[in-house]
Enzyme design. Structure first.
Site, short mmCIF file in Angstrom:
data_model
loop_
_atom_site.label_atom_id
_atom_site.label_comp_id
_atom_site.label_asym_id
_atom_site.label_seq_id
_atom_site.Cartn_x
_atom_site.Cartn_y
_atom_site.Cartn_z
N TYR A 250 0.84 -1.23 0.03
CA TYR A 250 0.00 0.06 0.15
C TYR A 250 0.93 1.16 -0.05
CZ TYR A 250 -4.42 -2.21 0.58
OH TYR A 250 -5.75 -3.22 0.55
N GLU B 73 4.28 -29.63 18.21
CA GLU B 73 3.45 -29.12 17.30
C GLU B 73 2.18 -28.38 17.80
OE1 GLU B 73 2.12 -32.32 14.69
OE2 GLU B 73 0.67 -30.93 13.84
#
Lengths: 364, 364
Positions: A96, A193
């Site tokens: 942007y 995990e």
């Protein structure tokens, strides 16, 4: 590399182009290639790496002129961000910041983020620094706990033994300038995990009783978690043990921590941890720890297919992993790390992990 | 309700069933219905709520016997978790804890998590407590910064002015027993949809300069973020301003913070914040803040479709939101909150947010 050195390097690239222009030459940028055929698994280091191929991007070339200009725009905006000591931004925010209509035309500098993202990667590899050194971030997800004291860029002192039930959030940039490790008194790093499993270990103060750091990336890890584990392994020479589900997806997460990934080969070189060991859960554990039938999940076609793919990956070409993948295929069931609670809520912390670590029951 | 009271309530449910059995009656459990036709938007409180319908679940009923037994298994395991002061678990871990083969048969107590999840919700509504009071968690994602001091269940004191670049991670349980607010010195709570935007505001110490808390749920918020914002709004009477993208998805995220959601109606009652205000980004801001064309993203069919759906929701039936949704349709473009950097990196913190807050430029 610190901000000042990066600015100097960017300046010298710019000056070089000006010089070429003054000499009436066709200016170009030389950029290491990030295409798949320039990515390879380096057996010696155990890392997925970029090869030595380079591409030249010319100014006076109809198909390259726009990209040449875009590369300079990205490089010059990054230089400005660093010189002005601006906050770190996401690559979407950078997009942007760069996107505008060129005065006197209807042409945009960039139309979509698909145009800025690859150029950010070009600038990374051209400078041989990480995106994070350019103050461009990806959203981190992980949390950690253990005997680690960090001085943050803000000046705050972060003590990861005192982060409560939540643990400490991993910041978007873990480079020394942002995340300066002042003290670390642990024997190893345990990478978990799943958040739910990390959460139980944190409540049981596993990190305190076992003098380790416990980290979770909440599934597939973001950049910051991978880079932090790399730093802990190499700067502090700590063993790293990775604990995932017993399924191809868990095994692959391990490989991302260890060797990196194809798509982010350049980052893998700097964020992989080849000396990491796979702690489990693995097929040999099923008998060893007498896992109940109720913890088995029947594998589906998609699981078998994934195992077949993984068997072909260069970094799974050792006999231990070939055997493990075959054993998993034969067993025909997955077991999640969460399922260890079916033995008892204390089983993971008091039996499973200590047994595996004490007896070095790891896969390479 | 604390653990002791919940255990008492569970015990009285069990005793009641035993009594029914002793009287040779057909025992049953009475459970508030969570079906869609028992969910409504309560205009008075501004919350999505459960109605008063209840279902009876009988023991001696061929289609209900298994579920009756499963409900008692879940309730009894939760009672055990609380009595033994076990760590908080995910509902997946609870499933593994409960799943086993009934001795002397080939029948499992539960076959998949699809069977335990709805029963956990049944137990929640039956006891009129949150899952978190039963020490069952969902993975939190959010981070926060600002002048807040909390005593965590672990005894750790957490100071959210000293959490560095990462901010403080939101823990999975934010009930008082786990997350006891000791001091809070802020004027309002600013809830930010995206991490990247939160991250820039945190680096600019927006929370310090403006004496507020800044929180992000990283997109669609998890349970803990919603519940924490509810507590801050009601226990500390703080205004809550929600800052999202200008698109139907951002507007919906706001509505989840404010009124809750249909699917989790029971939780919405306890985690919604009806007095929250929508700060932006909104269609009126486009002109007001002279947003450049380069920040516009053309809407697609899926966006228009979503707007049409949202226009029908009971909680969007006020003239301001009907008008806003129509304006968005007419404008035909979305604007992301990230795009404010195209004005300048400082614009959000120094111009946009202060202007909106000072002038109370909110949607209800």
């Amino acid at each position: 590399m610190d901000a000042k050195k990066i600015v100097e390097k960017l300046e010298s690239i710019g000056k070089d182009i000006v010089k070429q222009l003054e000499l009436n030459q066709n200016p170009y940028l030389e950029i290491p290639e990030r295409s798949l055929d320039n990515v390879y698994f380096d057996k010696e280091t155990g890392l997925i790496k970029l090869g030595s191929k380079k591409q030249k991007r010319y100014y006076l070339n109809l198909s390259q002129a726009k990209k040449f200009m875009q590369t300079l725009l990205v490089a010059s905006k990054i230089k400005w961000l660093l010189e002005e000591d601006k906050p770190s931004l996401s690559i979407r925010q950078l997009y942007y910041l760069l996107k505008h209509t060129i005065p006197g035309s209807k042409e945009n500098t960039f139309d979509t983020q698909d145009e800025t993202d690859p150029i950010v990667e070009d600038v990374e590899v051209m400078l041989d620094v990480l995106r994070e050194n350019l103050r461009l971030i990806a959203t981190p997800n992980g949390v950690l706990a253990g005997d680690l004291i960090v001085e943050d860029k803000t000046g705050d002192i972060l003590d990861y033994t005192k982060m409560g039930s939540a643990g400490g959030a991993i910041p978007p940039i873990v480079e020394d300038e942002y995340f300066h490790i002042k003290e670390i008194n642990v024997e190893y790093v345990l990478v978990i995990e799943k958040y739910a499993v990390w959460n139980v270990l944190n409540q049981q103060k596993f990190w305190k009783k076992n003098n380790c750091l416990i980290i979770t990336g909440k599934g597939q890890p973001a950049r910051a978690e991978r880079r932090l584990i790399h730093r802990l392994a190499y700067e502090y020479n700590l063993p790293v043990y990775v604990f995932t589900d017993m399924d191809p997806w868990g095994y692959y997460i391990y490989s991302v921590y260890k060797q990196g990934s194809i798509n982010l080969a350049f980052f893998s070189e700097k964020a992989g941890t080849p000396k990491a060991k796979f702690l489990g859960f693995q097929t040999a554990d099923v008998k060893e720890f007498d896992m109940p039938q109720s913890s088995f999940i029947k594998m589906k076609d998609i699981d078998y297919k994934r195992i077949k793919e993984m068997k072909k990956y260069a970094w799974f070409q050792n006999k231990e992993w070939q055997k493990e993948l075959t054993n998993l295929e034969k067993f025909g069931h997955k077991i999640e790390q969460d399922a260890l609670v079916s033995k008892s809520i204390e089983f993971t912390a008091e039996t499973y992990l200590p047994t595996k670590i004490e007896n070095k029951m790891f896969l390479p």
